[in-house]
Design an enzyme around this catalytic site. Structure first.
Site, short mmCIF file in Angstrom:
data_model
loop_
_atom_site.label_atom_id
_atom_site.label_comp_id
_atom_site.label_asym_id
_atom_site.label_seq_id
_atom_site.Cartn_x
_atom_site.Cartn_y
_atom_site.Cartn_z
N ASP A 73 0.84 -1.19 0.00
CA ASP A 73 0.00 0.00 0.00
C ASP A 73 0.87 1.24 0.00
OD1 ASP A 73 0.04 1.18 3.10
OD2 ASP A 73 0.44 -0.96 2.96
N ASP A 109 1.63 4.63 2.03
CA ASP A 109 1.47 5.03 3.42
C ASP A 109 0.48 6.20 3.51
OD1 ASP A 109 2.48 4.22 6.04
OD2 ASP A 109 3.29 6.24 6.18
#
Length: 292
Positions: A210, A212
């Site tokens: 992902d 952040d």
């Protein structure tokens, strides 16, 4: 020449090595405590392998409670020469997207609740971690990943945070903008430092799940998307590991970067001032230079 023994420390989602021959889980006693789990040993394409689930099977250890010293010591006791760390991470860079791998070559260590050295009062040592990963081993990991179509970034700075919570928005922006970090995770420190003290070649494969919290779309990412990326990354990581025996070979020359000789000039305590109890614990990690 010596025998290659590849050690894999698997992070979230990576709990085994596919295709191991003569595979068995075995307990390894360490004077530094109990490792995260038993270690899976065997051979892959004729090369000895050892696999250790960093969080334990079933994910029982948080990043702060992983017994890092026991883990590295146990791998050393099994004769491991090359350690590949596989871990999930967040990204600070648009071009480093979920599903990509980063072959980390630098760290900023922001952890504070962990024992970070095998050495201390009674046997003081200072090793260099200016270049904390092994370029030879990292290049092999990159080649193995690229061969299967993974987007690989060769080089990157990993921010090691204590956790278990993720970053605040302010922290994420600071790490990205002011500090120039590329990825963020919770487990590669003090692991990399301890591997250097144990004279083990160490490479870090950071698998991006992902962006952040700095990213404007971060809040829109569903946990199901992260899990799906993690699952896909895990299969890619297993494929990467499967290719390493063919790249590294069953025999190895001394590390060209000196990882396996990191303690040559590191021990500072005079021989007559060394603590016998600590020396006994250092028999695997530092036996080469301490005469154990």
């Amino acid at each position: 020449m010596s025998e290659t023994v590849i050690g894999v420390i698997g992070g979230s989602g990576v709990y085994e090595i596919d295709g191991l021959e003569d595979a068995r889980w075995q307990a390894v006693d360490s004077p530094w405590g109990t490792p995260s789990d038993q270690i899976l040993t065997g051979r892959l394409d004729g090369v000895k392998m050892a696999f250790l689930p960093r969080h334990g099977r079933g994910h029982v250890h948080s990043p702060s409670t992983v017994p890092y010293r026991a883990n590295i010591d146990a791998l050393k006791r099994l004769g491991v020469t090359d350690v590949i760390s596989v871990s999930a991470c967040g990204s600070f860079r648009e071009e480093m997207a979920p599903g990509d791998f980063v072959i980390v070559d630098q760290f900023i260590d922001r952890t504070f609740a962990r024992e970070k050295s095998f050495f201390g009062t009674g046997c003081v040592a200072h090793v260099s971690v200016a270049h904390p990963t092994c370029l030879r081993l990292g290049a092999a990991c990159a080649t193995a990943a690229e061969a299967q179509g993974v987007t690989v970034h060769r080089g990157g700075t990993y921010l090691a945070m204590e956790g278990p919570q993720f970053s605040t928005l302010a922290e994420s922006r600071m790490y990205r903008e002011a500090w120039g970090c590329d990825v963020i995770g919770m487990t590669n420190m003090p692991e990399a430092k301890l591997a250097r003290e144990a004279e083990l070649c160490y490479a870090s494969v950071a698998m991006i799940t992902d962006f952040d919290s700095w990213h404007p779309d971060h809040g829109a990412v569903e946990i199901t998307e992260i899990i799906a990326t993690l699952t896909g990354n895990s299969q890619k990581a297993r494929n990467l590991v499967a290719a390493l025996p063919g790249l590294l070979g069953a025999e190895r020359a001394p590390c060209p970067h000196g990882c396996d000789r990191a303690l040559d000039f590191a021990v500072m305590t005079a021989p007559d001032k060394r603590d016998p109890a600590l020396l006994a614990k250092l028999d695997a990690v530092a036996g080469r230079v301490l005469g154990a």
